[in-house]
Design a protein around this motif. Structure first.
Motif, short mmCIF file in Angstrom:
data_model
loop_
_atom_site.label_atom_id
_atom_site.label_comp_id
_atom_site.label_asym_id
_atom_site.label_seq_id
_atom_site.Cartn_x
_atom_site.Cartn_y
_atom_site.Cartn_z
N ALA A 1 0.73 -1.20 0.07
CA ALA A 1 -0.06 -0.01 0.18
C ALA A 1 0.87 1.26 0.01
O ALA A 1 1.90 1.08 0.68
CB ALA A 1 -0.86 -0.12 1.34
N MET A 2 0.38 2.07 -0.84
CA MET A 2 1.39 3.36 -0.87
C MET A 2 0.46 4.53 -0.47
O MET A 2 -0.91 4.65 -0.88
CB MET A 2 1.89 3.89 -2.33
N GLY A 3 0.88 5.42 0.35
CA GLY A 3 -0.04 6.32 1.09
C GLY A 3 0.58 7.78 1.43
O GLY A 3 1.73 7.63 1.28
N VAL B 1 -4.66 6.41 0.83
CA VAL B 1 -4.01 5.33 0.71
C VAL B 1 -4.38 4.46 -0.62
O VAL B 1 -5.60 4.64 -0.95
CB VAL B 1 -3.69 4.50 1.87
N ILE B 2 -3.59 3.98 -1.52
CA ILE B 2 -3.91 3.09 -2.57
C ILE B 2 -3.05 1.88 -2.72
O ILE B 2 -1.87 1.92 -2.21
CB ILE B 2 -3.41 4.11 -3.96
N PHE B 3 -3.81 0.73 -2.76
CA PHE B 3 -3.24 -0.55 -2.54
C PHE B 3 -2.92 -0.93 -4.00
O PHE B 3 -3.08 -0.32 -4.95
CB PHE B 3 -4.24 -1.44 -1.87
N SER B 4 -1.90 -2.02 -4.00
CA SER B 4 -1.25 -2.54 -5.20
C SER B 4 -2.47 -2.83 -6.21
O SER B 4 -2.09 -2.83 -7.44
CB SER B 4 -0.19 -3.59 -5.00
N SER C 1 -3.07 8.50 -6.73
CA SER C 1 -2.74 7.49 -7.65
C SER C 1 -1.33 7.08 -7.83
O SER C 1 -0.58 7.71 -6.96
CB SER C 1 -2.89 8.43 -9.15
N ARG C 2 -1.17 6.22 -8.47
CA ARG C 2 0.48 5.52 -8.48
C ARG C 2 0.58 5.08 -10.08
O ARG C 2 -0.24 4.68 -10.78
CB ARG C 2 0.45 4.23 -7.69
N ASP C 3 1.86 4.93 -10.16
CA ASP C 3 2.45 4.60 -11.49
C ASP C 3 3.50 3.35 -10.99
O ASP C 3 4.52 3.73 -10.56
CB ASP C 3 3.12 5.90 -12.16
N ASN C 4 2.87 2.12 -11.39
CA ASN C 4 3.82 1.04 -10.81
C ASN C 4 4.81 0.95 -11.73
O ASN C 4 6.07 0.20 -11.24
CB ASN C 4 2.93 -0.16 -10.87
N ALA C 5 4.88 1.37 -12.84
CA ALA C 5 6.21 1.24 -13.76
C ALA C 5 7.17 2.11 -13.10
O ALA C 5 8.59 1.60 -13.34
CB ALA C 5 5.68 1.29 -15.32
N TYR C 6 7.11 2.99 -12.51
CA TYR C 6 7.91 4.03 -12.05
C TYR C 6 8.17 4.05 -10.61
O TYR C 6 8.62 4.78 -9.90
CB TYR C 6 7.78 5.50 -12.56
N ASN C 7 7.45 3.27 -9.85
CA ASN C 7 6.99 3.16 -8.49
C ASN C 7 7.09 4.46 -7.87
O ASN C 7 7.75 5.03 -7.06
CB ASN C 7 8.57 2.57 -7.98
#
Length: 116
Positions: free
Chosen positions: A32-34, A49-52, A69-75
């Motif tokens: 989780a990233m928050g 918080v945003i979960f994977s 929001s999250r960009d998993n490609a760029y962590n």
């Protein structure tokens, strides 16, 4: 694992800011990233918080105004903050929590000040 925040600053009430947090190093895929914040004299509180898997959760005080929001490609995790209020003034901290086993990583914090 290191977290580097950016994007804080001074903004007038009603304005917008976008916070970014770049995560370097290897993080467990289930996470989780928050964003948390801490105002002077107050405890640190969860903002969003945003979960994977993409599920998000917001504090009642920011729901409808902030978007995580999250960009998993760029962590990288972002926090778009709109309609900012003076009570949003705080140091904002990025957090990554690995979910198996539980491990927390924190950024150094970035100051957000909402004032006219």
């Amino acid at each position: 694992v290191q977290l580097a925040e950016s994007g804080g600053g001074l903004v007038q009430p009603g304005g917008s800011l976008r916070l970014s947090c770049a995560v370097s190093g290897s993080v467990f895929s289930l996470n989780a990233m928050g964003w948390y914040r801490q105002a002077p004299g107050q405890e640190r509180e969860l903002v969003a918080v945003i979960f994977s898997g993409g599920v998000t959760k917001y504090a009642d005080s920011v729901a409808g105004r902030f978007t995580i929001s999250r960009d998993n490609a760029y962590n990288t995790v972002y926090l778009q903050m709109n309609s900012l209020r003076p009570e949003d003034t705080a140091v904002y901290y990025c957090n990554v929590r690995e979910l198996g086993p539980l491990t927390d990583y924190w950024g150094q914090g970035t100051q957000v000040t909402v004032s006219s």
